[in-house]
Design an enzyme around this catalytic site. Structure first.
Site, PDB file in Angstrom:
ATOM      1  N   HIS A  94       0.803  -1.220   0.000  1.00 59.46           N
ATOM      2  CA  HIS A  94       0.000   0.000   0.000  1.00 59.46           C
ATOM      3  C   HIS A  94       0.837   1.272   0.000  1.00 59.46           C
ATOM      4  O   HIS A  94       0.382   2.319  -0.448  1.00 59.46           O
ATOM      5  CB  HIS A  94      -1.038  -0.055   1.120  1.00 59.46           C
ATOM      6  CG  HIS A  94      -2.165  -0.954   0.729  1.00 59.46           C
ATOM      7  ND1 HIS A  94      -2.294  -2.236   1.202  1.00 59.46           N
ATOM      8  CD2 HIS A  94      -3.143  -0.800  -0.203  1.00 59.46           C
ATOM      9  CE1 HIS A  94      -3.330  -2.811   0.600  1.00 59.46           C
ATOM     10  NE2 HIS A  94      -3.861  -1.973  -0.249  1.00 59.46           N
ATOM     11  N   ARG A 143       1.613 -10.747  -0.905  1.00 56.34           N
ATOM     12  CA  ARG A 143       1.974  -9.475  -1.540  1.00 56.34           C
ATOM     13  C   ARG A 143       2.683  -8.525  -0.584  1.00 56.34           C
ATOM     14  O   ARG A 143       3.272  -7.535  -0.999  1.00 56.34           O
ATOM     15  CB  ARG A 143       0.728  -8.796  -2.153  1.00 56.34           C
ATOM     16  CG  ARG A 143      -0.285  -8.370  -1.139  1.00 56.34           C
ATOM     17  CD  ARG A 143      -1.601  -7.986  -1.809  1.00 56.34           C
ATOM     18  NE  ARG A 143      -1.700  -6.561  -2.079  1.00 56.34           N
ATOM     19  CZ  ARG A 143      -2.833  -5.948  -2.384  1.00 56.34           C
ATOM     20  NH1 ARG A 143      -3.959  -6.644  -2.491  1.00 56.34           N
ATOM     21  NH2 ARG A 143      -2.857  -4.663  -2.603  1.00 56.34           N
ATOM     22  N   CYS A 191      -8.462  -3.039 -12.042  1.00 57.53           N
ATOM     23  CA  CYS A 191      -8.179  -1.930 -11.110  1.00 57.53           C
ATOM     24  C   CYS A 191      -6.984  -2.231 -10.218  1.00 57.53           C
ATOM     25  O   CYS A 191      -6.689  -1.482  -9.303  1.00 57.53           O
ATOM     26  CB  CYS A 191      -9.418  -1.595 -10.270  1.00 57.53           C
ATOM     27  SG  CYS A 191      -9.954  -2.945  -9.217  1.00 57.53           S
TER      28      CYS A 191
END
Ligand code: PEP
Ligand code: MG
Length: 563
Positions: free
Chosen positions: A190, A451, A488
């Site tokens: 993020h 991730r 997205c």
């Protein structure tokens, strides 16, 4: 790392394109109170010292607040107020009187207040993070070390850190932060997402960068993931030339996204806050392809009321007028835990009760959000499309679709980010109006690679042919059902992958607004047939590097300048 100490090149993963040259500033980690700290013998004198240090911390935070963005200013001002809080000073004095050393006393007094705040809940509990930040600053000063975290950037600089928390990244601005380099982090972390959202060139996985002395001149290329320490005049000139070529390639385009022969691919923005929405709405984007609503509530302890949520959603919808807005319901859990929707610890949070799974358990949270979205839709008449994260089965899709339609919301969709949903997209799409591929999670689950784990970054390269095969399967289902599928995840903002995705049949690409011009240019240089040929070549490759090389070889040479 290659080269000698004076002139070194680091290779990491470029996560936010753009180039810059500037002095390096290191983000220092927070020091802990030493376990062998000498006890206090003169409590009054020690209390004076600590009070002085806290005042210095407050003044420092105020100075940063004065220059900070609207988003960061209140956080910094709240910290300054806390540093001057008489209750904190008294708590520390009591600890010093009990004989604790200064840094131990500060740590213990702050923890006592944190426990109290947490018990009070609500607004007070949310102040705990600010209070611990004040503690870290005070402890560092008492130890004669620089304050931890992102230092005040007095001149435009390139920031290096082991890793950066999303909250720290959010305080940066393009005026003073020319680039971000981290040793940890992955391409879909993020922090990487926020850096590109802010339009700051960024490279992650640059192992060893923290050893470069503060103030050293470094050049960063966030497109290719390269950092040059003490660049030569020739290297700086080459970087400048690359910057110029990129700017020239990007110049001019503002229209809707389309291939050279007119196949439309809508170019949309990823947003997380109302502030992002206001900024993105000023850009030539065709709407929002992903509104990550959980970003609104990451630091909240209590559930926002329906009224509060309605107000925020209304603000976002109004900013976009008649342009489409795809809202994702809360994707809580795993790396984005929300305190008010927490189901307790799990062995494997990424494989646990996150996204729609959590929404189906905490129906109060889901219902409140959908009610607020419906109210904001009714108030604005905007082109709102609501989708759910982490759908894996048809049962989940129907459960969600029924709820959304019952509230009168016009369009319902799902995210395809679990391989099961991609493989069986036909059945899932039967129940909804559209789907959006969340390639970040789709890749994590396809490759069984967390991730968040920077060491697995090689498995998380979005050019991975296995990911492209799974995307192709999802698109085949979309075509069979005549329903649109967008992307997205971060892959959608890569100008080369955008061509491959268009070739696979996606009808929209959503990304950080700063990435849109490069993707628009890339699409405009190639026909749909070329995109299809590139997609086939990328899928035929044996690995991610091979897939990218195959596409670059077939593409217009300008594509290479767009990274
Ligand atoms: C994704 O998984 O690709 C996605 C867009 O959602 P997030 O990154 O918020 O998990
Ligand atoms: Mg996701």
């Amino acid at each position: 790392m290659t080269g000698d100490v004076l002139h070194t090149t680091f290779h990491g993963i470029g996560v936010s394109a753009g180039t810059a040259v500037g002095p390096l500033v290191i983000v220092t980690p927070a020091p802990k109170a030493p376990t062998d700290e000498a006890p206090t013998t003169d409590a009054a004198a020690a209390a004076d010292v600590v009070r002085g240090v806290l005042e210095d911390v407050a003044v420092g935070l105020e100075a940063r607040a004065a220059k900070a963005s609207d988003h960061a200013r209140p956080i910094l001002e709240a910290g300054a107020m806390m540093a001057r809080d008489p209750g904190l000073a008294m708590g520390i004095e009591n600890q010093l009187k009990a004989g604790k050393g200064p840094t131990t006393a500060v740590t213990a007094a702050v923890e006592e207040i944190c426990v109290m705040f947490e018990a009070l809940g609500g607004y007070m509990a949310e102040r705990v993070t600010d209070l611990r930040d004040v503690r870290d600053r005070a402890v560092a000063r008492l130890l004669g070390k620089p304050e931890p975290g992102v230092p005040t950037l007095t001149v435009p600089s390139i920031l290096a850190a082991h890793d950066l928390a999303p909250a720290e990244t959010a305080t940066l601005t393009t005026e003073t932060c020319l680039g971000i380099i981290t040793e940890a982090g992955g391409p879909t972390s993020h922090t990487a997402i926020l850096a590109s959202q802010l339009g700051i060139p960024a490279v992650v996985q640059a192992v060893g960068i923290m050893a470069v002395p503060v103030g050293t001149r470094v050049a960063i290329d966030g497109g290719v993931g390269e950092i040059t320490v003490n660049p030569t005049a020739e290297e700086s000139a080459m970087l400048e030339e690359r910057k110029r070529r990129r700017a020239a390639a990007l110049a001019g385009g503002t229209g809707n996204g389309a291939t050279k022969d007119g196949y439309p691919v809508a170019l949309l923005a990823n947003i997380g806050t109302a502030d992002d929405a206001r900024k993105a709405a000023k850009q030539p984007v065709e709407g929002v392809g992903l509104f990550r609503t959980e970003f609104l509530f990451l630091d909240r302890d209590t559930m926002p009321t329906v009224e509060e949520q309605t107000a925020t959603y209304t603000e976002v919808f109004e900013a976009f007028g008649t342009r489409r807005i795809v809202v994702r319901t809360l994707d809580a859990g795993a790396d984005k835990p929300l305190k008010f929707a927490d189901l307790g610890p799990e062995e494997n949070p990424a494989l646990g009760r996150r996204g729609i799974r959590l929404g189906m358990i905490r129906t109060d949270v889901m219902d409140a959000q959908l009610e607020a979205l419906a109210a904001a839709y009714k108030a604005t008449g905007a082109d709102v499309r609501v989708m759910a994260p982490m759908i894996a089965t048809q049962a989940e899709a129907t459960w969600f679709a029924e709820k959304v339609r019952a509230l009168g919301l016009p369009k319902v969709g799902v995210m395809i980010e679990v391989p099961a949903a991609a493989i069986r997209s036909r059945g899932i799409l039967y129940h909804v109006d559209f789907a959006s591929l969340g390639t970040n999670d789709l890749q994590q689950y396809t490759m069984a690679a967390d991730r968040m784990q920077g060491e697995l970054a090689d498995l998380l390269n979005p050019w991975e042919p296995a990911l492209l095969d799974v995307v192709a399967l999802a698109c085949e289902g979309g075509q069979a059902m005549g329903k649109p599928i967008g992307v997205c995840g971060e892959a959608g903002g890569d100008p080369g992958l955008a061509l491959v995705l268009a070739g696979l049949g996606v009808s929209s690409l959503s990304m950080a607004p700063g990435k849109v011009p490069a993707v628009r240019t890339a699409l405009g240089l190639h026909t749909l047939t070329q995109c299809q040929q590139m997609a086939a070549a990328a899928r035929a490759a044996t690995d991610a590097a091979g897939a990218k090389a195959a596409v670059l070889k077939m593409a217009d040479p300008v594509l290479a300048d767009l990274f």
